[in-house]
Design a protein around this motif. Structure first.
Motif, PDB file in Angstrom:
ATOM      1  N   VAL A 150       0.831  -1.194   0.000  1.00  0.00           N
ATOM      2  CA  VAL A 150       0.000   0.000   0.000  1.00  0.00           C
ATOM      3  C   VAL A 150       0.880   1.264   0.000  1.00  0.00           C
ATOM      4  CG1 VAL A 150      -0.207   0.008   2.517  1.00  0.00           C
ATOM      5  CG2 VAL A 150      -2.080   0.886   1.115  1.00  0.00           C
ATOM      6  N   GLY A 151       2.185   1.063  -0.060  1.00  0.00           N
ATOM      7  CA  GLY A 151       3.125   2.195  -0.076  1.00  0.00           C
ATOM      8  C   GLY A 151       4.126   2.056   1.050  1.00  0.00           C
ATOM      9  N   ALA A 203      -3.495  -2.987   6.341  1.00  0.00           N
ATOM     10  CA  ALA A 203      -2.501  -1.943   6.066  1.00  0.00           C
ATOM     11  C   ALA A 203      -1.096  -2.348   6.509  1.00  0.00           C
ATOM     12  CB  ALA A 203      -2.909  -0.646   6.764  1.00  0.00           C
ATOM     13  N   THR A 204      -1.005  -3.281   7.453  1.00  0.00           N
ATOM     14  CA  THR A 204       0.310  -3.733   7.948  1.00  0.00           C
ATOM     15  C   THR A 204       0.314  -5.258   7.924  1.00  0.00           C
ATOM     16  OG1 THR A 204       0.207  -1.865   9.489  1.00  0.00           O
ATOM     17  CG2 THR A 204       1.993  -3.443   9.832  1.00  0.00           C
ATOM     18  N   GLU A 205       1.470  -5.828   7.590  1.00  0.00           N
ATOM     19  CA  GLU A 205       1.521  -7.281   7.387  1.00  0.00           C
ATOM     20  C   GLU A 205       1.808  -8.051   8.682  1.00  0.00           C
ATOM     21  OE1 GLU A 205       3.689  -5.079   6.799  1.00  0.00           O
ATOM     22  OE2 GLU A 205       5.728  -5.801   6.573  1.00  0.00           O
ATOM     23  N   PHE A 233      -9.840  -5.593   1.564  1.00  0.00           N
ATOM     24  CA  PHE A 233      -8.845  -4.911   0.725  1.00  0.00           C
ATOM     25  C   PHE A 233      -7.481  -5.223   1.313  1.00  0.00           C
ATOM     26  CE2 PHE A 233     -12.795  -2.709   0.213  1.00  0.00           C
ATOM     27  CZ  PHE A 233     -12.854  -2.465  -1.158  1.00  0.00           C
ATOM     28  N   ASP A 234      -6.732  -6.019   0.599  1.00  0.00           N
ATOM     29  CA  ASP A 234      -5.447  -6.475   1.126  1.00  0.00           C
ATOM     30  C   ASP A 234      -4.318  -5.641   0.525  1.00  0.00           C
ATOM     31  OD1 ASP A 234      -3.248  -7.798   2.013  1.00  0.00           O
ATOM     32  OD2 ASP A 234      -3.784  -9.765   1.199  1.00  0.00           O
ATOM     33  N   GLY A 235      -3.786  -4.731   1.338  1.00  0.00           N
ATOM     34  CA  GLY A 235      -2.698  -3.857   0.875  1.00  0.00           C
ATOM     35  C   GLY A 235      -1.337  -4.480   1.085  1.00  0.00           C
ATOM     36  N   ARG A 236      -1.312  -5.743   1.554  1.00  0.00           N
ATOM     37  CA  ARG A 236      -0.027  -6.357   1.899  1.00  0.00           C
ATOM     38  C   ARG A 236       0.150  -7.766   1.344  1.00  0.00           C
ATOM     39  NH1 ARG A 236       4.020  -3.103   3.789  1.00  0.00           N
ATOM     40  NH2 ARG A 236       3.191  -1.478   5.100  1.00  0.00           N
ATOM     41  N   LEU A 237      -0.690  -8.161   0.407  1.00  0.00           N
ATOM     42  CA  LEU A 237      -0.589  -9.499  -0.197  1.00  0.00           C
ATOM     43  C   LEU A 237      -0.519 -10.575   0.881  1.00  0.00           C
ATOM     44  CD1 LEU A 237       2.081  -8.415  -2.814  1.00  0.00           C
ATOM     45  CD2 LEU A 237      -0.188  -9.212  -3.388  1.00  0.00           C
ATOM     46  N   LEU A 238      -1.452 -10.485   1.831  1.00  0.00           N
ATOM     47  CA  LEU A 238      -1.365 -11.328   3.025  1.00  0.00           C
ATOM     48  C   LEU A 238      -2.370 -12.466   3.033  1.00  0.00           C
ATOM     49  CD1 LEU A 238       0.036 -10.613   6.115  1.00  0.00           C
ATOM     50  CD2 LEU A 238      -2.402 -10.601   6.575  1.00  0.00           C
ATOM     51  N   VAL A 239      -3.592 -12.189   2.594  1.00  0.00           N
ATOM     52  CA  VAL A 239      -4.647 -13.191   2.797  1.00  0.00           C
ATOM     53  C   VAL A 239      -4.717 -14.181   1.636  1.00  0.00           C
ATOM     54  CG1 VAL A 239      -6.034 -11.576   4.159  1.00  0.00           C
ATOM     55  CG2 VAL A 239      -6.514 -11.838   1.715  1.00  0.00           C
ATOM     56  N   THR A 249      -6.987  -7.298  -3.809  1.00  0.00           N
ATOM     57  CA  THR A 249      -5.594  -7.356  -3.359  1.00  0.00           C
ATOM     58  C   THR A 249      -4.771  -6.425  -4.220  1.00  0.00           C
ATOM     59  OG1 THR A 249      -5.920  -9.656  -2.763  1.00  0.00           O
ATOM     60  CG2 THR A 249      -3.647  -8.933  -2.970  1.00  0.00           C
ATOM     61  N   ILE A 250      -3.807  -5.783  -3.598  1.00  0.00           N
ATOM     62  CA  ILE A 250      -2.924  -4.899  -4.356  1.00  0.00           C
ATOM     63  C   ILE A 250      -2.247  -5.717  -5.467  1.00  0.00           C
ATOM     64  CG2 ILE A 250      -0.743  -5.123  -3.007  1.00  0.00           C
ATOM     65  CD1 ILE A 250      -2.117  -1.766  -3.493  1.00  0.00           C
ATOM     66  N   GLY A 251      -2.246  -5.184  -6.661  1.00  0.00           N
ATOM     67  CA  GLY A 251      -1.545  -5.873  -7.755  1.00  0.00           C
ATOM     68  C   GLY A 251      -2.290  -7.047  -8.354  1.00  0.00           C
ATOM     69  N   ARG A 252      -3.575  -7.163  -8.031  1.00  0.00           N
ATOM     70  CA  ARG A 252      -4.383  -8.211  -8.671  1.00  0.00           C
ATOM     71  C   ARG A 252      -5.767  -7.633  -8.969  1.00  0.00           C
ATOM     72  NH1 ARG A 252      -3.501 -12.697  -4.117  1.00  0.00           N
ATOM     73  NH2 ARG A 252      -1.240 -12.595  -4.112  1.00  0.00           N
ATOM     74  N   PRO A 253      -6.406  -8.111 -10.020  1.00  0.00           N
ATOM     75  CA  PRO A 253      -7.774  -7.650 -10.263  1.00  0.00           C
ATOM     76  C   PRO A 253      -8.697  -8.170  -9.154  1.00  0.00           C
ATOM     77  CG  PRO A 253      -7.012  -9.127 -12.020  1.00  0.00           C
ATOM     78  CD  PRO A 253      -5.933  -9.070 -11.021  1.00  0.00           C
ATOM     79  N   ALA A 254      -9.833  -7.550  -8.958  1.00  0.00           N
ATOM     80  CA  ALA A 254     -10.739  -7.954  -7.869  1.00  0.00           C
ATOM     81  C   ALA A 254     -11.226  -9.384  -8.062  1.00  0.00           C
ATOM     82  CB  ALA A 254     -11.920  -7.006  -7.810  1.00  0.00           C
ATOM     83  N   GLN A 255     -11.338 -10.129  -6.948  1.00  0.00           N
ATOM     84  CA  GLN A 255     -11.911 -11.475  -6.975  1.00  0.00           C
ATOM     85  C   GLN A 255     -13.374 -11.338  -6.601  1.00  0.00           C
ATOM     86  OE1 GLN A 255     -10.387 -14.926  -6.809  1.00  0.00           O
ATOM     87  NE2 GLN A 255      -8.888 -13.881  -8.089  1.00  0.00           N
ATOM     88  N   GLU A 256     -14.242 -11.752  -7.493  1.00  0.00           N
ATOM     89  CA  GLU A 256     -15.671 -11.655  -7.189  1.00  0.00           C
ATOM     90  C   GLU A 256     -16.091 -12.830  -6.328  1.00  0.00           C
ATOM     91  OE1 GLU A 256     -17.396  -9.102  -7.712  1.00  0.00           O
ATOM     92  OE2 GLU A 256     -15.911  -8.091  -8.938  1.00  0.00           O
TER      93      GLU A 256
END
Ligand SMILES: NC(=O)C1=CN([C@@H]2O[C@H](COP(=O)(O)OP(=O)(O)OC[C@H]3O[C@@H](n4cnc5c(N)ncnc54)[C@H](O)[C@@H]3O)[C@@H](O)[C@H]2O)C=CC1
Ligand SMILES: O=C(O)[C@H]1O[C@H](OP(=O)(O)OP(=O)(O)OC[C@H]2O[C@@H](n3ccc(=O)[nH]c3=O)[C@H](O)[C@@H]2O)[C@H](O)[C@@H](O)[C@@H]1O
Length: 473
Positions: free
Chosen positions: A274-275, A419-421, A444-450, A464-471
């Protein structure tokens, strides 16, 4: 001349760097007395607290301080005594970005370094090796030398070294025990080289010789800014690519994996997020931008500025994605923000991306629940107040609730934002979270965690950041 033997070290500044660094020196060098001094009484009291409630959270720090405190490691507010006694002094004070005056918003505020240097000059009655530990602009050592020499007493000589610190928060003790390298910069005069050898001798008690790099003063100072700028540049690069992934269906983890497999690039520091946050990346790049501008190198300045601009874009892009996904409005909706620290395994919140996200959610008039396993509640309130100086704290408190568990934060929320991993977020019982959330429930996963698939199966819509939304399936 016999090599200079260091027997007493003083460190000015008992913060995230001075505390752990000099505690480890004390642990590894039982023959050296190490005194860490600070003007901040509360901080020193915490370092000295009988139950080891240390002022910073850092895995493994507790054990180091327990082993050395009272033996050859001391914490004190008596700055003058610390200076007087020592033969080597680390200056490890804060060097934040200037808030006003020339270079405001970019240049490093060297006031604390200067005050500490002046204090050394005033108090010292014998020769000292003075070591810049703080991250400073290139050629700061020259200003320090001028101040020291202009104010020194007869028979006192000062040799200045640059010894920037490369530890990362959360892994500080592991980094200090086994550093990639220790960098020492000195003037290439005999006195400078002797001082350099003395400090190298201290590190030589536990760091292999081939990891202790000795270079010129200015190279050492610049290498620290360069290292941070290049690390941050990698994150901005991968984050820029994450935006392309979201728009195309590529997966940033797969891209990072494939790119990082190239041994010339390497796999580390390619985690989209997320930055980046933390007290240093932004500050040090802005410092480099300022330095470049001062040297009349506008193209160089613009190049590095882009790294920070991309980071700002990434944070804003993420909060916009939350608003867009929640049907273009989050007014009156409850958002659970998991994590407030700028990264896992630290209680530090300086420049944390979470602060920007929450501010964005507040301005959209959402309700925000926050949970972080380490950050004290007072710190969260202080950060939110600082981020919105025109909003009274009571107004902020009407919109924001600080919770004592992830589960509590997620109750009745429309969306969970990671926001934090923190590792514990991996162990959340998502079925239970889902049961207590309003529907449709978003993550909304800003840390590629879930585990996207698992959560989608439960019923969440996962972004997830860097992936299209999963419906939902
Ligand atoms: N935080 C980090 O992970 C890293 C920080 N750095 C650099 O190290 C330096 C210190 O950073 P932090 O330890 O994070 O800062 P900090 O703010 O945690 O600690 C600095 C301490 O210095 C004290 N201080 C300031 N002026 C003083 C004076 N004249 N006399 C006595 N004490 C004084 C302050 O009270 C404060 O406790 C900065 O230049 C930073 O860029 C470098 C590598 C890593
Ligand atoms: O000068 C400093 O202060 C220190 O700055 C960073 O250390 P730190 O800020 O403590 O932590 P990092 O692990 O570098 O993380 C910085 C930020 O980048 C983010 N990050 C890191 C790595 C990554 O792949 N992706 C990513 O988004 C982290 O979440 C965090 O917000 C450097 O890693 C240290 O070498 C340096 O000494």
């Amino acid at each position: 001349m016999a090599p200079i033997k260091v027997t007493k070290i003083c460190c000015i500044g008992a913060g995230y760097v001075g505390g752990p660094t000099c505690a480890v020196i004390a642990l590894k060098c039982p023959h050296i007395k190490v005194t860490i001094v600070d003007l901040n009484q509360a901080r020193v009291d915490a370092w000295n607290s009988p139950d080891f409630q240390l002022p910073i959270y850092e895995p493994g720090l507790d054990e180091v301080v327990r082993a050395a405190r009272g033996r050859n490691l001391f914490f004190s507010t008596d700055v003058d005594k610390g200076i007087e006694e020592a033969d080597l002094i680390f200056v490890s004070v804060n060097t934040p970005t200037k808030k006003s005056g020339v270079g405001a918003g970019f240049a490093a505020d060297l006031n604390y370094v200067e005050l500490a240097t002046r204090r050394i000059a005033t108090v010292a009655n014998s020769s000292k090796i003075v070591v810049e530990k703080s991250t400073v602009p290139c050629r700061t050592a020259e200003s320090m030398r001028t101040i020291l020499e202009a104010n020194s007493k007869p028979n006192c000589r000062f040799d200045i070294l640059s010894n920037p610190e490369f530890l990362a928060e959360g892994t500080a003790i592991a980094d200090l025990f086994k550093p990639d390298r220790v960098l020492i910069g000195s003037l290439q005069t005999q006195e400078g080289l002797d001082a350099c050898a003395a400090l190298a001798g201290v590190y030589g008690n536990w760091v292999p010789k081939d990891r202790i790099l000795t270079v010129g003063l200015w190279s050492s100072e610049l290498s620290k800014l360069a290292a941070n700028a290049m690390l941050a540049q990698r994150i901005s690069s991968i984050n820029a690519l994450s935006a392309i992934c979201e728009a195309t269906g590529a997966n940033i983890d797969e891209v990072a994996h494939a790119v990082g497999y190239d041994s010339r690039i390497g796999p580390k520091f390619l985690k989209a997020s997320v930055g980046f946050g933390g007290s240093c990346f932004q500050k040090d790049i802005l410092n480099l931008v300022y330095l470049s501008e001062s040297l009349h190198l506008p193209e160089v300045a613009n190049y590095w500025r882009q790294v920070v601009d991309m980071n700002e874009y990434q944070k804003r892009r993420f909060s916009k994605r939350v608003v867009d996904t929640l049907f273009n409005t989050i007014t009156g909706k409850r958002i659970a923000v998991l994590g407030f620290a700028f990264k896992a395994d630290t209680g530090d919140t300086r420049e944390s991306a979470a602060i920007t996200l929450i501010k964005d959610f507040q301005s959209e008039r959402a309700f925000v629940n926050i949970y972080d396993p380490q950050v004290p509640h007072d710190q969260i309130w202080a950060d939110l107040a600082e981020a919105s100086p025109l909003t009274p704290i009571d107004t902020i408190k009407k919109q924001v609730t600080i919770c004592s568990s992830a589960m509590e934060a997620c109750k009745n929320a429309e969306a969970v934002v990671i926001a934090t991993e923190w590792k514990e977020f991996n162990e959340i019982n998502w079925e239970e979270v889902y049961a207590h959330m309003n529907k449709p429930a978003f993550v909304f996963d800003g840390r590629l965690l879930v585990d996207e698939k698992k959560l989608t199966k439960i019923g969440f819509t996962v972004n997830t950041i860097g992936r299209p939304a999963q419906e939902r399936v």
